[in-house]
Design a protein around this motif. Structure first.
Motif, PDB file in Angstrom:
ATOM      1  N   ALA A   1       0.465  -1.395   0.334  1.00 54.65           N
ATOM      2  CA  ALA A   1       0.039  -0.011  -0.175  1.00 54.65           C
ATOM      3  C   ALA A   1       0.990   1.733  -0.419  1.00 54.65           C
ATOM      4  O   ALA A   1       0.695   1.773  -0.886  1.00 54.65           O
ATOM      5  N   ASN A   2       1.828   1.261   0.841  1.00 54.55           N
ATOM      6  CA  ASN A   2       2.672   2.256   0.839  1.00 54.55           C
ATOM      7  C   ASN A   2       3.823   2.606  -0.857  1.00 54.55           C
ATOM      8  O   ASN A   2       3.542   3.648  -1.554  1.00 54.55           O
ATOM      9  N   GLY A   3       3.852   1.113  -0.997  1.00 56.03           N
ATOM     10  CA  GLY A   3       4.494   1.482  -2.367  1.00 56.03           C
ATOM     11  C   GLY A   3       3.341   2.486  -3.499  1.00 56.03           C
ATOM     12  O   GLY A   3       3.758   3.441  -4.474  1.00 56.03           O
ATOM     13  N   VAL A   4       2.098   2.030  -3.605  1.00 53.65           N
ATOM     14  CA  VAL A   4       1.087   2.540  -4.402  1.00 53.65           C
ATOM     15  C   VAL A   4       1.239   3.960  -3.617  1.00 53.65           C
ATOM     16  O   VAL A   4       0.908   5.041  -5.131  1.00 53.65           O
ATOM     17  N   ALA A   5       0.980   4.292  -3.128  1.00 52.69           N
ATOM     18  CA  ALA A   5       0.704   5.645  -2.278  1.00 52.69           C
ATOM     19  C   ALA A   5       1.609   7.165  -3.048  1.00 52.69           C
ATOM     20  O   ALA A   5       1.295   7.270  -3.108  1.00 52.69           O
ATOM     21  N   ARG A   6       3.029   6.134  -2.118  1.00 54.18           N
ATOM     22  CA  ARG A   6       3.818   7.420  -2.891  1.00 54.18           C
ATOM     23  C   ARG A   6       4.687   7.303  -3.980  1.00 54.18           C
ATOM     24  O   ARG A   6       4.568   8.634  -4.917  1.00 54.18           O
TER      25      ARG A   6
ATOM     26  N   CYS B   1      -1.426   7.880 -12.031  1.00 56.90           N
ATOM     27  CA  CYS B   1      -1.612   7.245 -11.623  1.00 56.90           C
ATOM     28  C   CYS B   1      -3.440   7.297 -10.971  1.00 56.90           C
ATOM     29  O   CYS B   1      -3.816   8.784 -11.090  1.00 56.90           O
ATOM     30  N   GLY B   2      -3.864   6.334 -10.825  1.00 55.15           N
ATOM     31  CA  GLY B   2      -5.048   6.144 -10.336  1.00 55.15           C
ATOM     32  C   GLY B   2      -6.141   6.225 -11.029  1.00 55.15           C
ATOM     33  O   GLY B   2      -5.964   6.423 -12.503  1.00 55.15           O
ATOM     34  N   PRO B   3      -7.844   6.866 -10.594  1.00 58.08           N
ATOM     35  CA  PRO B   3      -8.692   7.148 -11.939  1.00 58.08           C
ATOM     36  C   PRO B   3      -8.501   8.188 -13.825  1.00 58.08           C
ATOM     37  O   PRO B   3      -7.512   8.967 -13.360  1.00 58.08           O
ATOM     38  N   GLY B   4      -8.726   6.937 -14.415  1.00 53.64           N
ATOM     39  CA  GLY B   4      -8.136   7.787 -15.720  1.00 53.64           C
ATOM     40  C   GLY B   4      -7.564   7.460 -15.702  1.00 53.64           C
ATOM     41  O   GLY B   4      -7.337   8.164 -17.223  1.00 53.64           O
ATOM     42  N   SER B   5      -6.714   6.847 -15.068  1.00 51.56           N
ATOM     43  CA  SER B   5      -5.124   6.511 -16.185  1.00 51.56           C
ATOM     44  C   SER B   5      -4.601   5.690 -16.527  1.00 51.56           C
ATOM     45  O   SER B   5      -5.638   4.544 -16.547  1.00 51.56           O
ATOM     46  N   THR B   6      -3.993   5.154 -17.224  1.00 54.21           N
ATOM     47  CA  THR B   6      -4.261   3.527 -18.003  1.00 54.21           C
ATOM     48  C   THR B   6      -2.315   3.148 -18.423  1.00 54.21           C
ATOM     49  O   THR B   6      -2.006   4.069 -19.030  1.00 54.21           O
ATOM     50  N   TRP B   7      -1.918   2.336 -17.612  1.00 57.75           N
ATOM     51  CA  TRP B   7      -0.368   2.066 -18.274  1.00 57.75           C
ATOM     52  C   TRP B   7      -0.645   0.536 -18.317  1.00 57.75           C
ATOM     53  O   TRP B   7      -1.751  -0.105 -18.651  1.00 57.75           O
ATOM     54  N   ALA B   8       0.340   1.035 -19.450  1.00 54.61           N
ATOM     55  CA  ALA B   8       0.809  -0.037 -20.097  1.00 54.61           C
ATOM     56  C   ALA B   8       1.554  -1.190 -19.294  1.00 54.61           C
ATOM     57  O   ALA B   8       3.164  -0.999 -19.036  1.00 54.61           O
TER      58      ALA B   8
ATOM     59  N   GLN C   1      -1.984  -0.086  -9.627  1.00 50.66           N
ATOM     60  CA  GLN C   1      -3.200   0.509 -10.482  1.00 50.66           C
ATOM     61  C   GLN C   1      -4.814   0.221 -10.500  1.00 50.66           C
ATOM     62  O   GLN C   1      -5.516   1.298 -10.624  1.00 50.66           O
ATOM     63  N   LEU C   2      -4.761  -1.288 -10.258  1.00 42.40           N
ATOM     64  CA  LEU C   2      -6.393  -1.502 -10.424  1.00 42.40           C
ATOM     65  C   LEU C   2      -7.096  -1.307  -9.321  1.00 42.40           C
ATOM     66  O   LEU C   2      -8.114  -0.994  -9.523  1.00 42.40           O
ATOM     67  N   ALA C   3      -6.369  -1.277  -8.074  1.00 41.28           N
ATOM     68  CA  ALA C   3      -6.562  -0.964  -6.461  1.00 41.28           C
ATOM     69  C   ALA C   3      -7.121   0.376  -6.861  1.00 41.28           C
ATOM     70  O   ALA C   3      -7.974   0.793  -5.607  1.00 41.28           O
ATOM     71  N   THR C   4      -6.375   0.999  -7.309  1.00 46.83           N
ATOM     72  CA  THR C   4      -6.953   2.896  -7.498  1.00 46.83           C
ATOM     73  C   THR C   4      -7.393   3.430  -8.496  1.00 46.83           C
ATOM     74  O   THR C   4      -7.493   4.935  -8.569  1.00 46.83           O
TER      75      THR C   4
END
Length: 225
Positions: free
Chosen positions: A34-39, A48-55, A71-74
């Protein structure tokens, strides 16, 4: 039914090996993940987060894939780059045009190949990790950013941490691993465990929320490290 999960409970086990090639499992906690995602999401140069698209260019069995998968969790979207087109310049160009990702998470080897194949104009922002970036590729990425307006981020972290411990924008003339992510501390120490002066070589020690809970089934090695 899923009960409550404590921050220190394992979210996953990732594997590494030493010079003896003996695999060691690292217990990565929910806290570290969780820290890695948030930081990472706090960096204003990484979308990151809503509206973003990662490959996602890494295998799901590689710990680096956790950055994209979480990123799916955010609220973000993740598109898995098919293995067959990673080294097919024409197919990759079409895929990037269709998916239009905001960011692709990849290794230096891949991005070096893509730039060499003339794909620089269609690549999105890149987060690069898993290997050291050569001075030549670093300089090429600096020029690529100036030419396209895209951004390149270098990330570093051993398997004993939750994927990334440090980050740096690719800028300047010398490749660097940058500064610690939030809630992560980095110290350069001497063989006796003392901080070394700036400019003196030492061993990098990492502490904080991003560090794994320990080695699976190896309490002695966990205590030693």
């Amino acid at each position: 039914q899923v009960g409550e999960v404590s921050p220190s409970e394992p979210a996953c086990v990732t594997y590494t090996s030493d010079s003896s090639e003996q695999p060691r499992g690292l217990l990565v906690s929910h806290r570290a993940l969780a820290n890695g995602v948030a930081r990472l999401s706090e960096l204003d140069i990484v979308r990151c987060g809503p509206g973003s698209t990662w490959a996602l260019a890494a295998s799901y069995a590689f710990d680096g894939s956790l950055k994209a998968l979480t990123q799916l969790a955010t609220g973000g979207a993740v598109h898995i780059l098919p293995e067959a087109i990673k080294t097919d310049a024409s197919a990759l160009r079409r895929w990037l045009g269709e998916v239009r990702p905001d960011l692709i998470d990849c290794t230096p080897t891949l991005v070096e190949y893509w730039l060499g194949e003339g794909l620089g104009d269609c690549l999105p922002d890149v987060v690069i990790g898993g290997e050291a970036i050569s001075p030549a590729l670093w300089a090429e990425l600096v020029a690529w950013q100036a030419r396209t307006g895209r951004r390149a981020i270098n990330v570093y972290g051993p398997t004993e941490c939750c994927v990334d411990a440090t980050w740096a924008p690719v800028a300047g003339e010398v490749p660097v691993i940058g500064r610690p992510l939030g809630n992560v501390r980095c110290h350069v120490l001497s063989p006796t465990g003392q901080p070394v002066p700036i400019g003196v070589a030492g061993e990098l020690y990492i502490a904080g929320a991003g560090v794994a809970e320990g080695y699976l089934g190896q309490p002695g090695l966990t205590a030693e490290r």
